[in-house]
Design an enzyme around this catalytic site. Structure first.
Site, PDB file in Angstrom:
ATOM      1  N   PRO A   1       0.031  -8.049 -11.548  1.00 53.36           N
ATOM      2  CA  PRO A   1       1.166  -7.338 -12.150  1.00 53.36           C
ATOM      3  C   PRO A   1       0.707  -6.278 -13.160  1.00 53.36           C
ATOM      4  O   PRO A   1       1.494  -5.420 -13.556  1.00 53.36           O
ATOM      5  CB  PRO A   1       1.971  -8.437 -12.843  1.00 53.36           C
ATOM      6  CG  PRO A   1       1.214  -9.699 -12.711  1.00 53.36           C
ATOM      7  CD  PRO A   1      -0.010  -9.469 -11.904  1.00 53.36           C
TER       8      PRO A   1
ATOM      9  N   ASP B   1      10.068   7.100  10.087  1.00 50.19           N
ATOM     10  CA  ASP B   1      10.141   8.475   9.632  1.00 50.19           C
ATOM     11  C   ASP B   1      11.033   8.656   8.421  1.00 50.19           C
ATOM     12  O   ASP B   1      10.854   9.590   7.665  1.00 50.19           O
ATOM     13  CB  ASP B   1      10.614   9.398  10.758  1.00 50.19           C
ATOM     14  CG  ASP B   1       9.520   9.576  11.802  1.00 50.19           C
ATOM     15  OD1 ASP B   1       9.812  10.090  12.876  1.00 50.19           O
ATOM     16  OD2 ASP B   1       8.371   9.186  11.511  1.00 50.19           O
TER      17      ASP B   1
ATOM     18  N   ARG C   1       1.360  -1.791  10.203  1.00 43.01           N
ATOM     19  CA  ARG C   1       2.325  -0.968  10.932  1.00 43.01           C
ATOM     20  C   ARG C   1       1.979   0.519  10.922  1.00 43.01           C
ATOM     21  O   ARG C   1       2.597   1.292  11.645  1.00 43.01           O
ATOM     22  CB  ARG C   1       3.751  -1.224  10.457  1.00 43.01           C
ATOM     23  CG  ARG C   1       3.896  -1.491   8.968  1.00 43.01           C
ATOM     24  CD  ARG C   1       5.281  -1.894   8.607  1.00 43.01           C
ATOM     25  NE  ARG C   1       6.218  -0.846   8.939  1.00 43.01           N
ATOM     26  CZ  ARG C   1       7.225  -0.949   9.779  1.00 43.01           C
ATOM     27  NH1 ARG C   1       7.457  -2.065  10.387  1.00 43.01           N
ATOM     28  NH2 ARG C   1       8.006   0.073  10.000  1.00 43.01           N
TER      29      ARG C   1
ATOM     30  N   GLU D   1      -3.837 -18.416 -14.533  1.00 42.29           N
ATOM     31  CA  GLU D   1      -3.366 -17.410 -15.498  1.00 42.29           C
ATOM     32  C   GLU D   1      -3.909 -16.022 -15.193  1.00 42.29           C
ATOM     33  O   GLU D   1      -3.378 -15.020 -15.672  1.00 42.29           O
ATOM     34  CB  GLU D   1      -3.764 -17.801 -16.922  1.00 42.29           C
ATOM     35  CG  GLU D   1      -3.048 -19.016 -17.471  1.00 42.29           C
ATOM     36  CD  GLU D   1      -1.542 -18.950 -17.288  1.00 42.29           C
ATOM     37  OE1 GLU D   1      -0.923 -17.981 -17.772  1.00 42.29           O
ATOM     38  OE2 GLU D   1      -0.993 -19.865 -16.647  1.00 42.29           O
TER      39      GLU D   1
END
Ligand code: 4GY
Length: 233
Positions: free
Chosen positions: A91, A172, A157, A119
């Site tokens: 994060p 697109d 993908r 942690e």
């Protein structure tokens, strides 16, 4: 595309290998997934990979040595001269965008993901292995695995040959930096809700125009931040 992952929970990655688009990409050998458990490099009877934080406080910190040896073991599996990019899910990292995924697929044929637990990871690992920190969003999950899987799915993908023509065209919308238009299928009416008339008209030019307007309208209403970058481009 060659992806290595350092994880205490390699079985979680069955979610990629056993299902859908990512499963097919692996079957077709367009995507190679190599998992390394740092537990394999633990040296004590308890197979310890974590330790108490210097300075005190709750929770445990992942030790450098087993993670480092895991990265090295993965590196040894690639052709000499190839230096995989190392990405730790965190994060604290830079927020990942579709643009980052595109760059990864185009410019980096080999990537190693570090999925931390507890942690966090001893900060020195990032320096020693020149790892970048990437974040999938501003929330905290219990480990880096789901983050790595999100990115690997987004990678898969974009690999040429993974998606069929229909599915790649669908992409697109975000490719253009806009949100997608609404979609409808049969039946024509559900509880009085009609499919927009234009989509039944058979007028392909009108349909294309309507869809683009919908994309612009939804983007300006829901994600005005995206529209700014589109207009700048
Ligand atoms: N957000 N984006 C994220 C995360 C969990 C402690 C390191 C995120 O990517 N990863 O929340 N990861 C932490 C938990 C160890 C990973």
């Amino acid at each position: 595309m060659w992806c290595g992952v350092v994880t205490l929970f390699p079985e979680m990655f069955k979610a990629l290998s056993d299902f859908g688009v990512t499963g097919r990409a692996i079957d077709k050998q367009l995507l190679q997934l190599n998992l390394q458990n740092p537990r394999d490099f633990a040296t004590d009877v308890h197979n310890t990979v974590d330790d108490r934080p210097y300075g005190g406080g709750p929770g445990m910190v992942m030790k450098v040595a087993p993670l480092r040896q895991s990265i090295h073991a993965l590196r040894e599996q690639v052709q000499p001269g190839v230096r995989p990019k190392v990405i730790a899910l965190s994060p604290q990292g830079r927020r990942v965008t579709q643009q980052d995924i595109k760059v990864l697929v185009k410019e980096h044929s080999h990537v190693i993901f570090i999925a931390g637990r507890y942690e966090g990871i001893d900060e020195r690992l990032y320096h020693l292995e020149t790892a970048e920190e990437w974040s999938i969003g501003d929330y905290i999950i219990s480990g880096g695995e789901l983050g790595a899987m999100v990115i690997i799915d987004a990678i898969a993908r974009l690999i040429p040959g993974v998606l069929g023509h229909t599915a790649s065209a669908q992409q697109d919308s975000f490719e253009a930096g806009l949100l997608d238009c609404p979609h409808y299928t049969r039946p024509e009416i559900i509880d009085g809700l009609q499919v927009p008339e234009v989509l039944l008209s058979g007028d392909h030019a009108r349909i294309a125009k309507w869809r683009q307007e919908q994309q612009l309208e939804r983007t300006s209403l829901r994600r005005p931040d995206l529209l700014k970058t589109v207009l700048l481009d």
